[in-house]
Design an enzyme around this catalytic site. Sequence first.
Site, PDB file in Angstrom:
ATOM      1  N   HIS A 553       0.746  -1.137   0.057  1.00  0.00           N
ATOM      2  CA  HIS A 553       0.095  -0.155  -0.067  1.00  0.00           C
ATOM      3  C   HIS A 553       0.920   1.497   0.064  1.00  0.00           C
ATOM      4  O   HIS A 553       0.362   2.112   0.875  1.00  0.00           O
ATOM      5  CB  HIS A 553      -0.931   0.187   1.004  1.00  0.00           C
ATOM      6  N   PRO A 554       1.876   1.520  -0.785  1.00  0.00           N
ATOM      7  CA  PRO A 554       2.541   2.783  -0.891  1.00  0.00           C
ATOM      8  C   PRO A 554       1.809   3.890  -1.319  1.00  0.00           C
ATOM      9  O   PRO A 554       1.093   3.811  -2.478  1.00  0.00           O
ATOM     10  CB  PRO A 554       3.609   2.552  -1.970  1.00  0.00           C
TER      11      PRO A 554
END
Length: 623
Positions: A553-554
Amino acid sequence: MVFNAVVVTAALKGAINLVGTGLWLVPLLIAGLSYYRYDQLDPESRPIDKYPLNPEYDFVIVGGGSAGAVLANRLSEIREWSVLLLEAGPDENEITDVPSLAAYLQLTKLDWMYRTQPTGRACLGMKGGRCNWPRGRVLGGSSVLNYMLYVRGNRHDYDHWEALGNPGWGYEDVLHYFKKSEDNRNPYLRNSPYHGTGGYLTVQESPWKTPLAVAFVEAGMELGYENRDINGERQTGFMIAQGTIRRGSRCSTAKAFLRPVRLRRNLHTAMNALATRVVVNPVTMRAMAVEFHRGGLQRTVWARKEVILSAGSINSAQLLMLSGIGPREHLRQVGVRVLKDLPVGRNLQDHVGMGGLTFLVDKPVSIVQDRFHAAPVTLHYVANGRGPMTTLGGVECYAFVNTKFANGSGSYPDIQMHMAPASISSDAGVQVRKILGLTNELYDAVYRPIANRDTWTIMPLLLRPRSRGTVTLKSSNPFHKAIVDANYFDDPFDMRTLVEGAKLAMKISEAKVFRQFGSRVHRLKIPGCKHLKFGSDAYWECHIRHITMTIYHPVGTAKMGPSTDPEAVVDSGLKVYGVQGLRVVDASIMPTICSGNTNAPVVMIAEKAADIIKSDWLGTPLR
């Protein structure tokens, strides 16, 4: 149904090349058949890879992932507008449709295959102290590689965005866009004011689950949590996972948003087209064109109205910096001419989790590959879209819980739990070790002893990390991967919170409902932590530092904020400060990471951005 032998052979060959020869080959063969069957029976078909392209378009969208696919659909609704979607990767393949095979898509040609920089604080059990960071290099982006979990985050996340100076991004505003894209097929949510039906993106539970999934939800209730719709009025609680699947197969954003509109004459899609630079007029500071490589040649396409970057938190940041938009000193160091000094690549955030927390059970209730007879399982999947191959990458439940550090009201949980009742087969071990990047020593100590045994696992993850990382350029060469420094646990508070998450996971596992299965924690200590008492805070910290897991989930590298925010890259309309005709529309604009899986929020961001763009150019009111 009679299948073409040539197609079958091609599908099997593709499967073997994709995930190797040691993995459950018959299901992979049938996965290819399933793909072929889908194209036969579904009125939607693959997007057209346009060649040659027009010299110019009204809008050029870079990145055909979760945001880009939505934008391409919505902007091309205006027939007078021409839209080009550039995607660096190919189309989806035979394997991507099968939900249970999600992990095996990593480290393939569909994955950018990023790795984090070593810090000595995390990923210690991974080779070189570096975590793998999979990112989708394929039409549909990371929605093709992810575990398909549909989670919107917490209402406080979006109210906080608005409070930071981003009008129109509060929860009541964004809820409309979550519902707009959604086609929720869970009957018990049909009349919920928090869900939509009839949208492009199908959301539903997997049609198959183990008894352990039900036990997990009951365990949460034993601890005082409710079994609730975590995407509804309140988030805190336990739930059987909802995912972006349709008829038992993955519903990527490419399948959801691009296939239905593939024949629109004003929408062109170009695959295997790697964008290398946004051409910005240095005098007018207007984005004019995009340079890209395709078929071994450098090409340029011009944008009459806007260039929109939807390449994700790593690639959008990289492309901005390659185009001269980024931190002045860094761009000078790598030899890029500075056009606009902005804090691009800063503010990187990710949901960091704890892997390897595994529980043994005595009853045959989990997903053990060697137990399932390949032919009937896969034929059931092909014929009916059901069975264990429909599980969301193996994840069956999630929970949102409060540690002692959460807010007093309990409405803003700080830990999410993913529950997966599965074990690996002996044959799959090599591939799993490669996917996770584990050292041989760690794999042999922790994972090999439980191969082919009935197990289940909980992965606690930190919802709102305080630590911030960076994305920087390795050089001015666009073919060099960007440097990713996740900077996990730079703020000690993150570790303290995640340790509390590990302790909560243990409490869940000790609930009475699990006794019927003989459930108990797998107590083998991991290398590097054997000197510590198992279950102590110090041991959990050591464990987390060794088996550090990205949750894929960057976000945050092109932060949305007011002009008074020194960390902001785009405004609330997602326009890049100081550059006309250039927007960023993807997870990189998030000021702070949302409290949950990020794919649904990215779809929401793109839905809202499309309305903003229409409003700007056509004068139409939002919503």
